[in-house]
Design an enzyme around this catalytic site. Structure first.
Site, PDB file in Angstrom:
ATOM      1  N   GLU A 114       0.828  -1.218   0.000  1.00 43.41           N
ATOM      2  CA  GLU A 114       0.000   0.000   0.000  1.00 43.41           C
ATOM      3  C   GLU A 114       0.860   1.263   0.000  1.00 43.41           C
ATOM      4  OE1 GLU A 114      -1.041   1.929   3.392  1.00 43.41           O
ATOM      5  OE2 GLU A 114      -0.758   0.267   4.785  1.00 43.41           O
ATOM      6  N   LYS A 143      -2.485  -1.557  15.087  1.00 45.42           N
ATOM      7  CA  LYS A 143      -1.692  -0.474  15.688  1.00 45.42           C
ATOM      8  C   LYS A 143      -2.045  -0.303  17.158  1.00 45.42           C
ATOM      9  CE  LYS A 143      -1.273   2.052  11.422  1.00 45.42           C
ATOM     10  NZ  LYS A 143      -2.502   1.531  10.823  1.00 45.42           N
TER      11      LYS A 143
HETATM   12  N1  PSU Z   1       0.661   0.685   8.623  1.00 45.18           N
HETATM   13  C1  PSU Z   1       1.690   1.517   8.941  1.00 45.18           C
HETATM   14  N2  PSU Z   1       1.486   2.853   8.757  1.00 45.18           N
HETATM   15  C2  PSU Z   1       0.309   3.366   8.253  1.00 45.18           C
HETATM   16  C3  PSU Z   1      -0.770   2.495   7.932  1.00 45.18           C
HETATM   17  C4  PSU Z   1      -0.523   1.143   8.135  1.00 45.18           C
HETATM   18  O1  PSU Z   1       2.749   1.058   9.371  1.00 45.18           O
HETATM   19  O2  PSU Z   1       0.195   4.599   8.092  1.00 45.18           O
HETATM   20  C5  PSU Z   1      -2.074   3.066   7.391  1.00 45.18           C
HETATM   21  C6  PSU Z   1      -2.828   2.009   6.578  1.00 45.18           C
HETATM   22  O3  PSU Z   1      -2.956   2.514   5.267  1.00 45.18           O
HETATM   23  C7  PSU Z   1      -4.188   1.888   7.257  1.00 45.18           C
HETATM   24  C8  PSU Z   1      -4.355   3.253   7.805  1.00 45.18           C
HETATM   25  O4  PSU Z   1      -5.206   1.512   6.357  1.00 45.18           O
HETATM   26  O5  PSU Z   1      -3.058   3.512   8.348  1.00 45.18           O
HETATM   27  C9  PSU Z   1      -5.475   3.334   8.825  1.00 45.18           C
HETATM   28  O6  PSU Z   1      -5.991   4.630   8.866  1.00 45.18           O
HETATM   29  P1  PSU Z   1      -7.384   4.924   9.622  1.00 45.18           P
HETATM   30  O7  PSU Z   1      -7.151   4.585  11.043  1.00 45.18           O
HETATM   31  O8  PSU Z   1      -7.642   6.405   9.406  1.00 45.18           O
HETATM   32  O9  PSU Z   1      -8.425   4.102   8.953  1.00 45.18           O
END
Ligand code: PSU
Ligand code: MN
Length: 311
Positions: free
Chosen positions: A28, A161
């Site tokens: 991604e 996360k």
């Molecule tokens: N993994 C990482 N860093 C990131 C992400 C994933 O190490 O920035 C990103 C992914 O693209 C995931 C997003 O879909 O964070 C989630 O964002 P949110 O919580 O706004 O949905």
């Protein structure tokens, strides 16, 4: 639903690999544009692709350039997404970014939709999104969760996360019908740390078991993704007791600054990098590369098993 194939700009070597039945791994771009600072993000993106190539797998980083969806990016295109503004594109933002002809960084949700539409079955990220802490009042649940319920591909992640509410994220994954596998762990990893203290539904020590689960999942015509939770290596982790209080401080700062919606995750990741003096960035890069390596191995074994089953 699949995105029509003719709307995808598939890189020639990705197209060739898919046509010849060679392994491809989707990557991604939000992790590049919004998850890491420049220029570390450029070196990360290139290193991730090189690691995949070293395993004889074709990397396909997914992103949007001038409103066009790309499956597989050249190095100069990776650099554009790493150094210039790119709209954080979840699945609901795809039509917006396309109609406005913007550059877009795809999150887990939109990358899954695009990878699945292109015929790619394995995708590696850093950490999936999930249920944010305080979601009971903010309603902040990542688009990644419903997307994981509707695209049947394998998603390799270092758990979820640690900035999230992990028990609620695991519940939401169950509600969405998503099988969650711990790779060489019985404990769901927490991104920066190897363990979150929450058990995974299934734990496998071999890639062949993961592949077999996915093939059975496909036989059952399930629509969900398989989440493979891959803990960061011990040498690279920040133990939960150390990162915990830093995350709490970053969350307070997020609230004080009234940051909400799609800015929350990028803000927290950036603030934690600052608060740890760069240590969390090193861990983020290490865990993501660790996932890329496992993702490449899974995509290889998946093709071997598929060939065996038809011969
Ligand atoms: N993994 C990482 N860093 C990131 C992400 C994933 O190490 O920035 C990103 C992914 O693209 C995931 C997003 O879909 O964070 C989630 O964002 P949110 O919580 O706004 O949905
Ligand atoms: Mn959100």
């Amino acid at each position: 639903m699949k995105i029509p194939f003719d709307l995808l700009q598939i890189h020639p070597r990705v197209k060739e690999a898919l046509a010849l039945g060679r392994p491809v791994l989707a990557l991604e771009s939000t992790i590049i544009s919004h998850g890491m600072p420049f220029p570390d993000n450029v070196s990360f993106a290139k290193k991730a692709e090189r690691l995949v190539e070293e395993k004889d797998v074709i990397p396909a980083t997914i992103g949007i350039l001038d409103g066009k969806i790309h499956v597989g990016l050249a190095d100069h295109e990776l650099e554009i997404l790493a150094s210039q503004p790119a709209y954080k594109t979840g699945i609901r933002d795809l039509s917006f970014v396309m109609s406005q002809k913007l550059n877009g960084a795809t999150t887990v949700s939109s990358t899954m939709a695009i990878a699945y539409s292109a015929g790619i079955e394995v995708f590696a990220t850093g950490g999936i999104g999930g249920v944010h802490r305080g979601a009971e009042t903010s309603f902040d649940v990542s688009q990644d969760i419903p997307a994981l319920g509707v695209y049947p591909i394998i998603v390799v992640t270092a758990g979820a996360k640690a900035i999230l509410d992990i028990p609620k994220t695991l519940e939401a994954l169950e509600t969405a019908g998503v099988p969650v596998v711990g790779y060489k762990t019985a404990d769901f990893p927490a991104f920066y740390s190897r363990s979150s203290g929450n058990v995974v539904p299934y734990s496998f020590n071999t890639i062949s078991e993961i592949v077999s689960l996915f093939l059975n999942h496909c036989l059952l015509q399930r629509s969900q993704a398989i989440v493979v939770a891959n803990p960061v290596a011990k040498a690279d982790e920040i133990p939960a007791n150390k990162i915990g209080s830093i995350i709490d401080k970053a969350l307070v700062e997020c609230e004080n600054k009234n940051i909400s919606g799609k800015s929350v995750t990028p803000f927290l990741l950036k603030t934690i990098v600052e608060m740890t003096g760069g240590e969390s960035l090193k861990t983020n890069i290490a865990l993501a590369l660790n996932n890329v390596k496992l993702g490449a191995d899974i995509s290889k074994q998946l093709l071997v098993k598929k060939k065996e089953s038809i011969s």
